[in-house]
Design an enzyme around this catalytic site. Sequence first.
Site, PDB file in Angstrom:
ATOM      1  N   HIS A 158      43.695  11.707 -39.422  1.00 17.54           N
ATOM      2  CA  HIS A 158      45.047  11.109 -39.516  1.00 17.54           C
ATOM      3  C   HIS A 158      45.929  11.546 -38.346  1.00 17.54           C
ATOM      4  CE1 HIS A 158      44.076  10.245 -43.825  1.00 17.54           C
ATOM      5  NE2 HIS A 158      43.448  11.403 -43.705  1.00 17.54           N
ATOM      6  N   SER A 279      55.022   5.712 -11.111  1.00 10.87           N
ATOM      7  CA  SER A 279      56.032   4.741 -11.527  1.00 10.87           C
ATOM      8  C   SER A 279      56.902   4.391 -10.331  1.00 10.87           C
ATOM      9  CB  SER A 279      56.884   5.351 -12.638  1.00 10.87           C
ATOM     10  OG  SER A 279      58.171   4.781 -12.645  1.00 10.87           O
ATOM     11  N   LYS A 285      56.488  10.554 -12.880  1.00 12.21           N
ATOM     12  CA  LYS A 285      55.444   9.951 -13.696  1.00 12.21           C
ATOM     13  C   LYS A 285      54.053   9.994 -13.061  1.00 12.21           C
ATOM     14  CE  LYS A 285      55.718   8.174 -17.216  1.00 12.21           C
ATOM     15  NZ  LYS A 285      56.269   6.910 -17.681  1.00 12.21           N
ATOM     16  N   GLU A 292      44.463   3.055 -20.079  1.00 15.95           N
ATOM     17  CA  GLU A 292      45.245   2.000 -20.742  1.00 15.95           C
ATOM     18  C   GLU A 292      44.658   0.616 -20.471  1.00 15.95           C
ATOM     19  OE1 GLU A 292      49.801   3.099 -20.729  1.00 15.95           O
ATOM     20  OE2 GLU A 292      48.868   3.704 -18.863  1.00 15.95           O
TER      21      GLU A 292
END
Length: 463
Positions: A158, A279, A285, A292
């Site tokens: 979980h 970024s 970043k 992804e």
Amino acid sequence: MTESKLWGGRFAKTTDKLVEDFHSSISFDRILYEHDIKGSMAHAKMLGRQGIITESEADQLIECLQGILQDINAGQVEFEVGAEDIHMNIEKILTERVGDVGKKLHTARSRNDQVALDIRLYIKAQIKEVQALLLHQQRVLLDLAAEHKGSIMAGYTHLQKAQPISMGHHLLAYFQMFRRDYERLSDCYRRADALPLGSGALATTTFPIDRYFVAEELGFSAICENSLDGVSDRDFIVEFISAASLIMVHLSRFSEEIVLWSSNEFGYITLDDGYSTGSSIMPQKKNPDVAELVRGKSGRVFGHLMGTLTMLKGLPLAYNKDMQEDKEALFDTVDTVKKSLLVFAPMLATMRVNVERMHDRAKGGFINATDAADYLAARGVPFREAHAVIGNLVKLAEDKDVALEDLSLEDFQQLSPVFQSDIYDYIKIEKCVAARNIPGGPAIPAVEAAIASGEKWLAAQQA
Ligand code: ARG
């Protein structure tokens, strides 16, 4: 009569330009050219051996096809949309080059069995390539697992801390998934490995062809045993896309973990600069874009699976033009799964595992609570009761805002007199992992055994 089309004999008018563009597949099926030519060469050879054309005609065809193959490889051949697909483009070029004998190649053959042959040859070759990429990924995983067999990390259910394991153990879970993927592809290969050529349009041919000879020439271990099935079966494509979908599921789940682990909150890993991006506005970043994108690309492969199933489901036997739609789905699946595997393995191989941080993070969240319950159970307390005792102990620790191991022995004994001072050693995180020395478990010897078995499997596939 319009003779410009290979099938133009019975037509009084030319094809509308819109229709020509609409049904032409050369823009995508051109990638089948090598398989198409190899298939035609085997077919021509067989026609010559069987006396359906003369041996010298067969030789002329084969030689010319060889030349076309070389020229396409060298980028010297232009295909025509008007010639519809790769099969007719090549036949047209053949006849232009070799003259009338070129028109004999299609004796005892249909584009229906020809295209079925081409995709089977294609899929067989691609399965081998995807499998090689999987094995490379497996290699990377085994090396990382060996390096991190003792690197403790939290195991989750979980997404809540559950029980401690090691990074090595966690990575080996993916080894198993990719192993099944590999085996699924081998299974798919077995069914793709039957020769459809000779099925003709749907009912074989009146010529005395030798299908077994062609099968042998092209490396098929069997022939399709029913001609209607031979031209209309696309199960092997569905099976391939389905196997590819599971590869993408596994890569996508792994990607999700990479994204989590590389976040500031987890900080378990640091991706190599070469496998991260920045970024345009936030200077700090460093994003896990590769993971992804792999996660995102899984969607298109699942889409191709559904698209192909839907395309097939209402088709009467045998060939229907709908089936031309199998190709873009298949080609894009191959492309996506290969590119994803290709970039994933080096991303893993170059990441840094932040062993201490991971170990530190594993300590919180009462991750050793099961072990504390096992301590009591091993000393005769029924497990259900032990579970309740530790539940109370966790509550007490939570109130005091400390870990279980920070409670005093009096605290422990207040909840159960069975606790002795050895409880502190028993619930040390390293001990929790070491105590699970069960086949398939996280203790170092168990992980070592799993690695050894993985090495054996890997060597067997490469043999
Ligand atoms: N381009 C076609 C395909 O990919 C080849 C088979 C065409 N057969 C036919 N009867 N029109 O399916």
